[in-house]
Every structure is written in C-alpha cells, then in structure tokens.
Design a protein around this motif. Sequence first.
Motif, PDB file in Angstrom:
ATOM      1  N   THR A   7      -9.028   7.614  13.786  1.00  0.00           N
ATOM      2  CA  THR A   7      -7.890   8.052  13.863  1.00  0.00           C
ATOM      3  C   THR A   7      -7.548   6.225  12.949  1.00  0.00           C
ATOM      4  O   THR A   7      -6.028   6.134  12.729  1.00  0.00           O
ATOM      5  N   PHE A   8      -8.131   6.009  11.908  1.00  0.00           N
ATOM      6  CA  PHE A   8      -7.967   4.999  11.130  1.00  0.00           C
ATOM      7  C   PHE A   8      -6.312   5.323  10.008  1.00  0.00           C
ATOM      8  O   PHE A   8      -6.776   6.010   9.527  1.00  0.00           O
ATOM      9  N   LYS A   9      -5.189   4.486   9.416  1.00  0.00           N
ATOM     10  CA  LYS A   9      -4.622   4.954   8.820  1.00  0.00           C
ATOM     11  C   LYS A   9      -4.939   3.736   7.854  1.00  0.00           C
ATOM     12  O   LYS A   9      -4.009   2.852   8.880  1.00  0.00           O
ATOM     13  N   TRP A  10      -4.253   3.845   6.458  1.00  0.00           N
ATOM     14  CA  TRP A  10      -3.159   2.508   5.689  1.00  0.00           C
ATOM     15  C   TRP A  10      -2.035   2.790   5.974  1.00  0.00           C
ATOM     16  O   TRP A  10      -0.960   3.777   5.367  1.00  0.00           O
ATOM     17  N   SER A  11      -1.090   1.256   5.606  1.00  0.00           N
ATOM     18  CA  SER A  11       0.326   1.845   5.603  1.00  0.00           C
ATOM     19  C   SER A  11       0.953   0.497   4.558  1.00  0.00           C
ATOM     20  O   SER A  11      -0.132  -0.220   4.366  1.00  0.00           O
ATOM     21  N   ASN A  12       1.753   0.491   4.240  1.00  0.00           N
ATOM     22  CA  ASN A  12       2.387  -0.726   3.440  1.00  0.00           C
ATOM     23  C   ASN A  12       1.798  -1.476   2.478  1.00  0.00           C
ATOM     24  O   ASN A  12       1.605  -2.485   2.272  1.00  0.00           O
ATOM     25  N   PRO A  13       0.823  -0.272   1.973  1.00  0.00           N
ATOM     26  CA  PRO A  13       0.213  -0.583   0.324  1.00  0.00           C
ATOM     27  C   PRO A  13       0.747  -2.006  -0.523  1.00  0.00           C
ATOM     28  O   PRO A  13       2.235  -1.642  -0.795  1.00  0.00           O
ATOM     29  N   ILE A  37       1.933  -0.193 -16.364  1.00  0.00           N
ATOM     30  CA  ILE A  37       0.940  -0.491 -15.329  1.00  0.00           C
ATOM     31  C   ILE A  37       2.215  -0.514 -13.929  1.00  0.00           C
ATOM     32  O   ILE A  37       1.479   0.766 -12.729  1.00  0.00           O
ATOM     33  N   ASP A  38       3.479  -0.263 -14.318  1.00  0.00           N
ATOM     34  CA  ASP A  38       3.695   0.646 -12.586  1.00  0.00           C
ATOM     35  C   ASP A  38       3.834   1.383 -12.528  1.00  0.00           C
ATOM     36  O   ASP A  38       3.643   2.431 -11.623  1.00  0.00           O
ATOM     37  N   LEU A  39       3.713   2.736 -13.596  1.00  0.00           N
ATOM     38  CA  LEU A  39       2.980   4.090 -13.367  1.00  0.00           C
ATOM     39  C   LEU A  39       1.712   3.691 -13.305  1.00  0.00           C
ATOM     40  O   LEU A  39       1.743   5.084 -11.840  1.00  0.00           O
ATOM     41  N   LEU A  40       1.539   3.247 -13.166  1.00  0.00           N
ATOM     42  CA  LEU A  40      -0.580   3.639 -12.563  1.00  0.00           C
ATOM     43  C   LEU A  40      -0.228   2.554 -10.681  1.00  0.00           C
ATOM     44  O   LEU A  40      -0.718   3.145  -9.908  1.00  0.00           O
ATOM     45  N   ASP A  41       0.617   2.036 -10.785  1.00  0.00           N
ATOM     46  CA  ASP A  41       0.793   1.666  -9.602  1.00  0.00           C
ATOM     47  C   ASP A  41       1.506   2.776  -8.639  1.00  0.00           C
ATOM     48  O   ASP A  41       0.770   3.110  -7.859  1.00  0.00           O
ATOM     49  N   GLU A  42       2.611   3.140  -9.096  1.00  0.00           N
ATOM     50  CA  GLU A  42       3.114   4.482  -8.535  1.00  0.00           C
ATOM     51  C   GLU A  42       2.199   6.044  -8.564  1.00  0.00           C
ATOM     52  O   GLU A  42       1.555   5.894  -7.094  1.00  0.00           O
ATOM     53  N   THR A  43       1.191   6.042  -9.214  1.00  0.00           N
ATOM     54  CA  THR A  43       0.046   6.211  -8.507  1.00  0.00           C
ATOM     55  C   THR A  43      -0.886   5.742  -7.659  1.00  0.00           C
ATOM     56  O   THR A  43      -1.536   7.481  -6.865  1.00  0.00           O
ATOM     57  N   ALA A  44      -1.269   5.206  -7.753  1.00  0.00           N
ATOM     58  CA  ALA A  44      -2.405   4.231  -6.890  1.00  0.00           C
ATOM     59  C   ALA A  44      -1.919   4.032  -5.332  1.00  0.00           C
ATOM     60  O   ALA A  44      -2.603   4.772  -4.714  1.00  0.00           O
ATOM     61  N   VAL A  45      -0.309   4.165  -5.092  1.00  0.00           N
ATOM     62  CA  VAL A  45      -0.208   4.212  -3.650  1.00  0.00           C
ATOM     63  C   VAL A  45       0.437   5.181  -3.240  1.00  0.00           C
ATOM     64  O   VAL A  45      -0.611   4.964  -2.175  1.00  0.00           O
ATOM     65  N   SER A  46      -0.048   6.502  -3.647  1.00  0.00           N
ATOM     66  CA  SER A  46      -0.253   7.927  -3.650  1.00  0.00           C
ATOM     67  C   SER A  46      -1.377   8.048  -2.543  1.00  0.00           C
ATOM     68  O   SER A  46      -0.961   9.588  -2.332  1.00  0.00           O
ATOM     69  N   LEU A  47      -2.199   6.900  -2.884  1.00  0.00           N
ATOM     70  CA  LEU A  47      -3.216   7.888  -2.276  1.00  0.00           C
ATOM     71  C   LEU A  47      -3.938   6.895  -1.540  1.00  0.00           C
ATOM     72  O   LEU A  47      -4.993   7.123  -0.321  1.00  0.00           O
ATOM     73  N   PHE A  48      -3.147   5.738  -1.016  1.00  0.00           N
ATOM     74  CA  PHE A  48      -3.241   5.611   0.032  1.00  0.00           C
ATOM     75  C   PHE A  48      -2.921   6.046   1.504  1.00  0.00           C
ATOM     76  O   PHE A  48      -1.614   6.339   2.066  1.00  0.00           O
ATOM     77  N   TYR A 107      -4.529  -4.078  -4.063  1.00  0.00           N
ATOM     78  CA  TYR A 107      -3.459  -3.989  -3.064  1.00  0.00           C
ATOM     79  C   TYR A 107      -4.158  -4.974  -1.299  1.00  0.00           C
ATOM     80  O   TYR A 107      -4.869  -4.667  -1.455  1.00  0.00           O
ATOM     81  N   LYS A 108      -2.926  -5.123  -1.312  1.00  0.00           N
ATOM     82  CA  LYS A 108      -2.979  -5.125   0.460  1.00  0.00           C
ATOM     83  C   LYS A 108      -2.357  -4.348   1.337  1.00  0.00           C
ATOM     84  O   LYS A 108      -0.895  -3.835   1.075  1.00  0.00           O
ATOM     85  N   ALA A 109      -2.648  -3.932   1.995  1.00  0.00           N
ATOM     86  CA  ALA A 109      -2.623  -3.427   2.762  1.00  0.00           C
ATOM     87  C   ALA A 109      -2.627  -2.857   4.428  1.00  0.00           C
ATOM     88  O   ALA A 109      -3.624  -3.750   5.067  1.00  0.00           O
ATOM     89  N   THR A 110      -1.922  -2.921   5.353  1.00  0.00           N
ATOM     90  CA  THR A 110      -2.480  -2.253   6.324  1.00  0.00           C
ATOM     91  C   THR A 110      -3.177  -1.714   7.466  1.00  0.00           C
ATOM     92  O   THR A 110      -2.439   0.213   7.072  1.00  0.00           O
ATOM     93  N   LEU A 111      -4.766  -1.688   8.070  1.00  0.00           N
ATOM     94  CA  LEU A 111      -5.843  -0.587   8.700  1.00  0.00           C
ATOM     95  C   LEU A 111      -4.449  -0.515  10.408  1.00  0.00           C
ATOM     96  O   LEU A 111      -5.000  -2.270  10.289  1.00  0.00           O
ATOM     97  N   SER A 112      -4.648   0.183  10.549  1.00  0.00           N
ATOM     98  CA  SER A 112      -4.717   0.877  12.291  1.00  0.00           C
ATOM     99  C   SER A 112      -4.692   1.725  12.527  1.00  0.00           C
ATOM    100  O   SER A 112      -4.922   2.796  11.854  1.00  0.00           O
ATOM    101  N   GLN A 113      -4.860   1.687  13.720  1.00  0.00           N
ATOM    102  CA  GLN A 113      -5.576   3.197  14.757  1.00  0.00           C
ATOM    103  C   GLN A 113      -4.514   3.840  15.620  1.00  0.00           C
ATOM    104  O   GLN A 113      -3.144   3.132  15.126  1.00  0.00           O
ATOM    105  N   ASP A 170      -5.138   8.055   4.457  1.00  0.00           N
ATOM    106  CA  ASP A 170      -6.373   8.273   5.695  1.00  0.00           C
ATOM    107  C   ASP A 170      -7.645   7.228   5.137  1.00  0.00           C
ATOM    108  O   ASP A 170      -7.562   6.670   4.017  1.00  0.00           O
ATOM    109  N   ALA A 171      -8.363   6.499   6.352  1.00  0.00           N
ATOM    110  CA  ALA A 171      -8.737   5.053   6.016  1.00  0.00           C
ATOM    111  C   ALA A 171      -9.911   5.091   6.457  1.00  0.00           C
ATOM    112  O   ALA A 171     -10.681   4.161   7.308  1.00  0.00           O
ATOM    113  N   ASN A 172     -10.260   6.695   7.526  1.00  0.00           N
ATOM    114  CA  ASN A 172     -12.242   6.908   8.404  1.00  0.00           C
ATOM    115  C   ASN A 172     -13.182   6.267   7.726  1.00  0.00           C
ATOM    116  O   ASN A 172     -13.826   5.873   8.261  1.00  0.00           O
TER     117      ASN A 172
END
Length: 509
Positions: A403-409, A366-377, A439-445, A379-381
């Motif tokens: 200019t939407f972006k993901w951060s802190n997943p 599960i940790d390996l899957l989580d690590e791979t998933a975080v790398s996908l966060f 995931y809980k993540a921050t969407l910002s512009q 561009d959030a356009n």
Amino acid sequence: MTASTIAKEKNHDSDREIRRYPQEAPATGGKRKAKRPSSQSAKAAAGKSKRPPTAKRERRETELRLIKSEKKPQRSECGPAGNAAKKREAAVHNRKKKPTTAVHGAGRQNPRRPQQSRNPDRHSAPIRKKRPVPDARRRAVSPRRKRRFAVWKYILPVIAACTAAGFVLWYLSFDNLLPSDYIHVTYSGYDSRGTAALSIEGAEEYAAFLEDTEVRLLTENGNLKNGDILDIQFLYDEEKAKEEKLRIKEDSFQIEVNGLPEGRELTREMLFQDIRISYEGTAPELSVSVTNESSDPFLQTVAYEITDRKETYDIGDTFTVTAAFSEEEAVSYEYAVSAADYSQEFTVENADRYLRSASQLTQEQIDLLDETAVSLFGDANEYGLRIFSEANLMPIWINGKNTFKWSNPRLISAYLNVLKPEYFQTMQQSHNNDIKLVYKATLSQADGVGCTAEVVVQFHDLILKADGTYDLALDSGRIIAASFRDSHIRDLVTDTYAQEYEAEKLTLT
C-alpha cells in the motif's frame, strides 16, 4: 523550115517511136517491123522478161507523143536568125538520133531500184539510163501537186498554232510553288549565339506534297548573329511534283537573320534566389534538401545538388549547393553564361533543434515541467519495498498487496544532460537530451509508517522549434529512480552517463 525538112523530121520521129516502142503499130496503119537492136543490147536484155506497161507509163508515153505531134513554127532560113535556128534544130536532131542499146523500157530507170553493175563478167542486167526529160515537162507542175502544196500551206500554220496552244494549256495547268512561302524560320538564343530552326507549314491544297519534302540548312548553325545569311535548300520528289502538277521555283534560296535579342547575363544571384532549403529531423540529426521554386522557364530546368553531402547536419554547419544546367538550354532562353561554376554556400539555421544548453530554458518552462512531474507522484509500490529496506522499515500487505504511496513532492534540483557530438552517429542512443528533476517526497504505507526519499523524474528530447517555440516533450515524463540514499541519486544524475552525456545543472528560483 522547108517542107523537106519537116518531112525528114516526121520520118525520124516515126522511126524513133518504132525503135523505142516496138510493140505499138505506126499511126499510118499496117504492121511495121521494128528495128532490131544492137547485138550488145540484145544480149543484155536476153535474160530479162518484158514488163507489161503500167497506167503511169502509158500516161507518160501519151504525153510524149502529144509533144512530138505539135507543129514547129517556121523560121526564116535567111540571116543570122535563120542560122541560129538551124543550129538549134540540128542539135536537137542529133540528140534524138543518138543510138540506144536498150530494149523496150530499158531507157527508163526505176528510181526505186538500185543501179546494177555494168561489169560484163557478172551475169546481171545492164544499168538502165535515165531518159532525158523534156524542158516543158521539167518545168510543168501537176494540178495535184499544186493542190497538195496549197493544202499544206494552210495546214502547217494550223498545226503550229494547235501545238503552241496545247503547250500553253499544259504549262498553265501547273501551279507555281515557291518554297520560301512555306518555309518558316524560328530563332532561339541571342545575338551572336543564335540558333535557327526550319519548319514547313503548307497550305491545305499542298499538304500531301509538302509532307514528303525536306528542308535543309546549309549554313553553320548555333553562333548566328543579326545580319548573317542562311543558305536553305528545298528537297522534293520531282515525280510526285509532276503528279501533283506543281512547278517548283527556287528550290535554293537565302534568308537574312534578324530579330535576335541581346543576351541576359546569368548571374549566381539569379540562379539561387528562388530555391528553398528544407531540413528534416532535429539538429544535430538534420537532413538537408534543396527545392527549385522558380517561375522562370529556364531556371525551372536547373538542377540543384548538395556537394559533399553529410549524413546529418547540426545548426551552424555549412554545405555547398551547385546549380547544374545545359549551356545550350541557357542560350536558347537568351541567357549569356559567363561563369565557369555556379555554386553557393549555405549555413544550417532556422531548423528544429534539441536543447543543447540550460540557458535555452526559462523559469516558466521549468515550472511547466515541474507541474507535469508532480502529477506523476501517486502509487509507490514499484519503489516502496526497496526504500523501506534501505530505511530498515517493515512493510505490510493488505489482501496480499503493498500500500505504498507518494506524497508532498518538492523540487530540489534539475539537470540538463546533452549527448556529446562524437556520439551522434557512432552509438545507438535512446535520446539526444533530457531533463532530470530531483524531488524530495514522502513514502508511506497504509498503517501510516513512512520515510522521506529522493525521486528522479525524466523528460527527454526537448526541442526548440524553428519558429522559436518549445516542444518540452511533456508526454515523455516518468519516474526513473527513487532511493533513501542521496548518493545513489547524485550518481545517477551526474556520473552514470558521464561518458556519453554532459550534465549541466539548472538554476532554480
């Protein structure tokens, strides 16, 4: 014998000579008229021409005259001896005085000409009587015949010896050929189920002849046992054998069966010990195949077939494999077939399988899957405008772009969705299982305005390999959904595909 008797005898002989040979003159000189033949003899010889005397006839006449001219020894006229002599002379004289009706040459009969009928009604010449041959001439053998007998006496043994030698040479010119020396018998099978095969293997000098020959087994074949007698017949062309100068001996003979081994029982374990069960695909969509890897000459000929084959198999499914072979082939390899059916049941195991339970995943995985998933966060356009609309926030554009972006997943939950068995073959599904990480993540512009949203990352078709390792399909991970509302995410994870998939929540530490 007195002088008067001798004179009478001479006169009688002279008269006889004149009567039989009228063409000759008497020895005393002067012509003498021959005695006229009887009227009957004259009539018989009237129409017959005189034949000229031949050399053989003249020679016989000369011999008769010499015999007649010999002087008779005088015998005493007194006593019993004289009386006996007189009687013999009288008998000879009477025999000589017999009248004859034949003309010159009529008393002699030609042995080469058939006798003619004496019927007076027929106009034909009378039958000539054979002249009696004197005893001296009958007993005499000419020197020529003696020489002839002597020659044949030596020639006949020589001819017989040459004939025998020729036969021996002809007989010895033939070669004796014994077919049993060139007929080979090979056995297959085992005692009581043996089979004999005949073949002709000839020497080089007889190869041309043996090519056109045939050997035939007259005994029933297939169930032979040691001690049985084989009746064998050798068929060949007799004319060709003569041309090749071959003498065939014993074209029919017998051979005793021996050397057949005891049969080995063919068991089910022997049949299935060297097969390999192979699976293709991933359970529950496996296809099964059977491979024969035996090194035994007979077992290599066995064909294995899966009975009641299904299109796909899952772990734990069973299937039956049946061995198909020829019983005659088994017997030829000395195997005794005892069972009526050779089948064996197998269970599907040790194959690649899709993950079917959350318990199959460890925290490490599960940790390996989580690590791979975080790398996908990043561009959030794709989701920014919709999420800002749900949160009542104003988006901005720079150079006509968001200019939407993901951060802190941060991972808050995970679910394993497994396709139900009844849909394995009835629907075209995109995957058999998936892991959904929430995931809980921050969407910002760009101006710093933002909000918190829930994001779903999916990995599909996770596989547990046959060797115990995992294929987590890390390259299949992607963000499939994001929303400001928690209800939308919960519905997506647990309720949207509830008809086809069963959802199981993973335990996170």
